[in-house]
Design an enzyme around this catalytic site. Structure first.
Site, PDB file in Angstrom:
ATOM      1  N   SER A 144       7.471   3.805   5.552  1.00 10.20           N
ATOM      2  CA  SER A 144       8.730   4.122   4.893  1.00 10.20           C
ATOM      3  C   SER A 144       8.528   4.157   3.386  1.00 10.20           C
ATOM      4  O   SER A 144       7.488   4.601   2.909  1.00 10.20           O
ATOM      5  CB  SER A 144       9.817   3.130   5.283  1.00 10.20           C
ATOM      6  OG  SER A 144      11.076   3.660   4.941  1.00 10.20           O
TER       7      SER A 144
ATOM      8  N   ASP B 189       0.865  -1.178   0.000  1.00  5.04           N
ATOM      9  CA  ASP B 189       0.000   0.000   0.000  1.00  5.04           C
ATOM     10  C   ASP B 189       0.902   1.229   0.000  1.00  5.04           C
ATOM     11  O   ASP B 189       1.995   1.204   0.587  1.00  5.04           O
ATOM     12  CB  ASP B 189      -0.824   0.074   1.293  1.00  5.04           C
ATOM     13  CG  ASP B 189      -2.034  -0.837   1.299  1.00  5.04           C
ATOM     14  OD1 ASP B 189      -2.185  -1.654   0.375  1.00  5.04           O
ATOM     15  OD2 ASP B 189      -2.833  -0.727   2.245  1.00  5.04           O
TER      16      ASP B 189
ATOM     17  N   HIS C  66       4.606  -7.581   0.294  1.00  4.25           N
ATOM     18  CA  HIS C  66       4.318  -8.892  -0.274  1.00  4.25           C
ATOM     19  C   HIS C  66       5.035  -9.066  -1.602  1.00  4.25           C
ATOM     20  O   HIS C  66       5.357  -8.088  -2.291  1.00  4.25           O
ATOM     21  CB  HIS C  66       2.809  -9.059  -0.455  1.00  4.25           C
ATOM     22  CG  HIS C  66       2.066  -9.134   0.844  1.00  4.25           C
ATOM     23  ND1 HIS C  66       1.282 -10.219   1.202  1.00  4.25           N
ATOM     24  CD2 HIS C  66       1.987  -8.266   1.892  1.00  4.25           C
ATOM     25  CE1 HIS C  66       0.756 -10.007   2.402  1.00  4.25           C
ATOM     26  NE2 HIS C  66       1.159  -8.821   2.837  1.00  4.25           N
TER      27      HIS C  66
END
Length: 258
Positions: free
Chosen positions: A224, A75, A131
């Site tokens: 981050s 995301d 992921h």
């Protein structure tokens, strides 16, 4: 560095059970995070640090299944979309980052000229786990010590930080060739964990780790930035994606040539 350590210490303090759900709801209101996606029950997250790396309810992030398309590993917000030219990628205000400085020793055998790079910023509201964008073997890992400057977009307008901040670099071998993934630490982000790899490891993995497309690969223990690098011949920019766009894990960000 001391601020990062202090923030990490505070984030790890256990909250009384009765205060947990109200504290996490307040955090979500403050940051814009969607608490309805967090895997319940909320009282099982012992600290704010644990809630930062919360898991999501099943089905919250469907992963694009078309093998001709590349899904996002995170995301976040698209910070830069740039070809690799003259050994560099461009960031805010056209600031060049030498690609080899960013990657350290990982992928030193690869010719990256003409490849492509996606830079995605994770804010405090975003899901913080990373992921695998493809079914792949994790074959190489490098932890590169460095600073912990903020990587917020407004900061990158003023200073060059991605190639001097602490970071972890991964090499993923896929059926279509390698992908390189840079996990950049930031202010308050000193813990980057890769599933199945000891933090102190550096170099090729004696036994490569298999990861399915969409499987959990790593996590930031606060927000981050990631940089996904594709050598020439690999995936390139998906038409319709622009800098500044929000993206979600599993959403299309790249495509392969037919």
């Amino acid at each position: 560095m001391l601020l990062s350590l202090a923030t990490g210490w505070l984030a790890d303090r256990k909250l009384p059970g009765a205060l947990r759900a109200p504290a996490y709801r307040a955090y979500c209101r403050l940051t814009g995070a969607d608490i309805t996606e967090a895997r319940p029950p909320l009282h099982q997250y012992p600290s704010l640090g644990a809630f930062f790396i919360r898991r999501l309810i099943d089905g919250a992030r469907p992963v694009e299944a078309d093998p001709q398309l590349l899904p996002s590993p995170v995301d976040g917000t698209v910070q830069a979309l740039t070809p690799i030219t003259d050994g560099a990628v461009l960031q805010a205000k056209g600031r060049p980052y030498p690609i080899r400085e960013l990657l350290g020793p990982v992928g030193a055998d690869l010719d990256l000229e003409g490849g492509f790079a996606w830079t995605i910023y994770l804010s405090p509201r975003d899901y913080h786990r990373i992921h695998s964008p493809e079914t792949a073997r994790l074959t190489e890992y490098a932890h590169i010590p460095g600073a912990r400057h903020s990587v917020a977009p407004k900061v990158l307008l003023k200073r060059k930080v991605l190639s001097i901040n602490e970071r972890v670099v991964l090499r993923l071998e896929t059926e279509r060739g390698p992908l390189l993934l840079v996990l950049v630490g930031a202010l308050n982000v000193g813990r980057i964990r890769v599933v199945g790899v000891e933090p102190e490891h550096s170099g090729p993995l004696a036994a490569p780790l298999e990861r399915e497309r969409g499987a959990e690969l790593a996590r930031f223990e606060m927000g981050s930035t990631i940089v996904l690098v594709s050598p020439p011949g690999g995936p390139s920019l998906y038409q319709g994606l622009s800098e500044g766009d929000p993206v979600r894990l599993g959403q299309v960000i790249g495509s392969y040539k037919s």
